[in-house]
Design a protein around this motif. Structure first.
Motif, short mmCIF file in Angstrom:
data_model
loop_
_atom_site.label_atom_id
_atom_site.label_comp_id
_atom_site.label_asym_id
_atom_site.label_seq_id
_atom_site.Cartn_x
_atom_site.Cartn_y
_atom_site.Cartn_z
N LYS A 39 0.84 -1.21 0.00
CA LYS A 39 0.00 0.00 0.00
C LYS A 39 0.87 1.26 0.00
CE LYS A 39 -4.11 1.63 0.00
NZ LYS A 39 -4.95 1.45 -1.15
N ILE A 40 1.94 1.26 0.77
CA ILE A 40 2.86 2.40 0.80
C ILE A 40 3.52 2.57 -0.57
CG2 ILE A 40 5.06 3.21 1.77
CD1 ILE A 40 4.13 1.93 4.44
N TYR A 41 3.94 1.49 -1.19
CA TYR A 41 4.54 1.55 -2.52
C TYR A 41 3.53 2.10 -3.54
CZ TYR A 41 6.46 0.19 -7.00
OH TYR A 41 6.91 0.21 -8.29
N GLU A 42 2.29 1.63 -3.47
CA GLU A 42 1.25 2.11 -4.38
C GLU A 42 1.03 3.61 -4.20
OE1 GLU A 42 -3.57 1.64 -4.93
OE2 GLU A 42 -2.45 0.11 -3.86
N TYR A 43 0.95 4.06 -2.97
CA TYR A 43 0.76 5.48 -2.69
C TYR A 43 1.95 6.29 -3.22
CZ TYR A 43 0.17 9.84 -0.16
OH TYR A 43 0.05 11.16 0.16
N TRP A 44 3.16 5.80 -2.99
CA TRP A 44 4.37 6.50 -3.41
C TRP A 44 4.47 6.59 -4.93
CZ3 TRP A 44 7.69 9.72 -1.42
CH2 TRP A 44 8.90 9.95 -2.06
N SER A 45 4.11 5.52 -5.62
CA SER A 45 4.23 5.52 -7.08
C SER A 45 3.13 6.35 -7.75
CB SER A 45 4.23 4.09 -7.61
OG SER A 45 3.00 3.47 -7.33
N ASN A 46 2.03 6.61 -7.06
CA ASN A 46 0.93 7.40 -7.63
C ASN A 46 0.96 8.86 -7.21
OD1 ASN A 46 -0.13 5.22 -8.98
ND2 ASN A 46 -1.48 4.65 -7.31
N ARG A 47 2.04 9.31 -6.59
CA ARG A 47 2.09 10.69 -6.12
C ARG A 47 2.18 11.65 -7.31
NH1 ARG A 47 7.14 8.89 -6.17
NH2 ARG A 47 8.85 10.33 -6.56
N LYS A 49 3.62 14.01 -9.77
CA LYS A 49 4.97 14.22 -10.31
C LYS A 49 4.86 14.94 -11.65
CE LYS A 49 5.61 9.83 -9.95
NZ LYS A 49 6.05 8.47 -10.06
N SER A 72 2.72 11.13 -13.28
CA SER A 72 1.91 10.39 -12.31
C SER A 72 0.84 9.58 -13.04
CB SER A 72 1.27 11.34 -11.30
OG SER A 72 0.41 12.25 -11.96
#
Length: 147
Positions: A39-47, A49, A72
């Protein structure tokens, strides 16, 4: 009233005797930790940009291009742009869309190119040129284009 005591069943995993309840609690802890990292990875990759890349040319007829890349996975709405230089500590506007909103939607992983030619052409050799971008629901972004 009769109380009965039950024994927990033991499991043999990789040659180790482990109680079933202990195994289930360890399994739950590992699984929830892995899912939290996903979930953290998903949130980080969808920030949010954005990348701004200029293409400067010396010919006013062809003009300068400014590419705005949405890196993004969600579309963004570009509301307003300002180009300016700093003279004696003060901002001097080079170009803005004359007090109107641009409202350009930039799709995920897409690029929008703005061309500044003819009357909108600006020189870039003497002083650094800055761009200020206003996106819907985001803080303004200011970048130096030719430093």
């Amino acid at each position: 009233m009769k109380l009965t005591v039950t024994q927990s069943k033991n499991m043999n995993i990789f040659g180790l005797e482990i109680e079933a309840t202990t195994f289930m609690s360890v399994w739950g802890a590992i699984l929830s930790t892995v899912l939290a990292f996903l979930k953290i990875y998903e949130y980080w990759s969808n920030r949010f940009k954005i990348e701004v890349s200029p293409v400067f040319r010396s010919i006013p007829e062809i003009g300068n291009d400014i590419n705005i890349n949405n890196l993004s996975s969600k579309p963004v709405l570009l509301e307003y742009i300002e180009l300016y230089v700093i003279n004696d500590g003060k901002e001097k506007c080079i170009w803005s869309p004359e007090d109107s909103l641009i409202n350009v939607r930039i799709e995920p992983y897409d690029t929008k190119t703005f061309n500044f030619s003819e009357a909108d052409y600006f020189g870039w050799n003497k002083k650094p040129v800055y761009i200020r971008l206003y996106f819907a629901g985001k803080k303004q972004i200011t970048k130096a284009l030719n430093t």
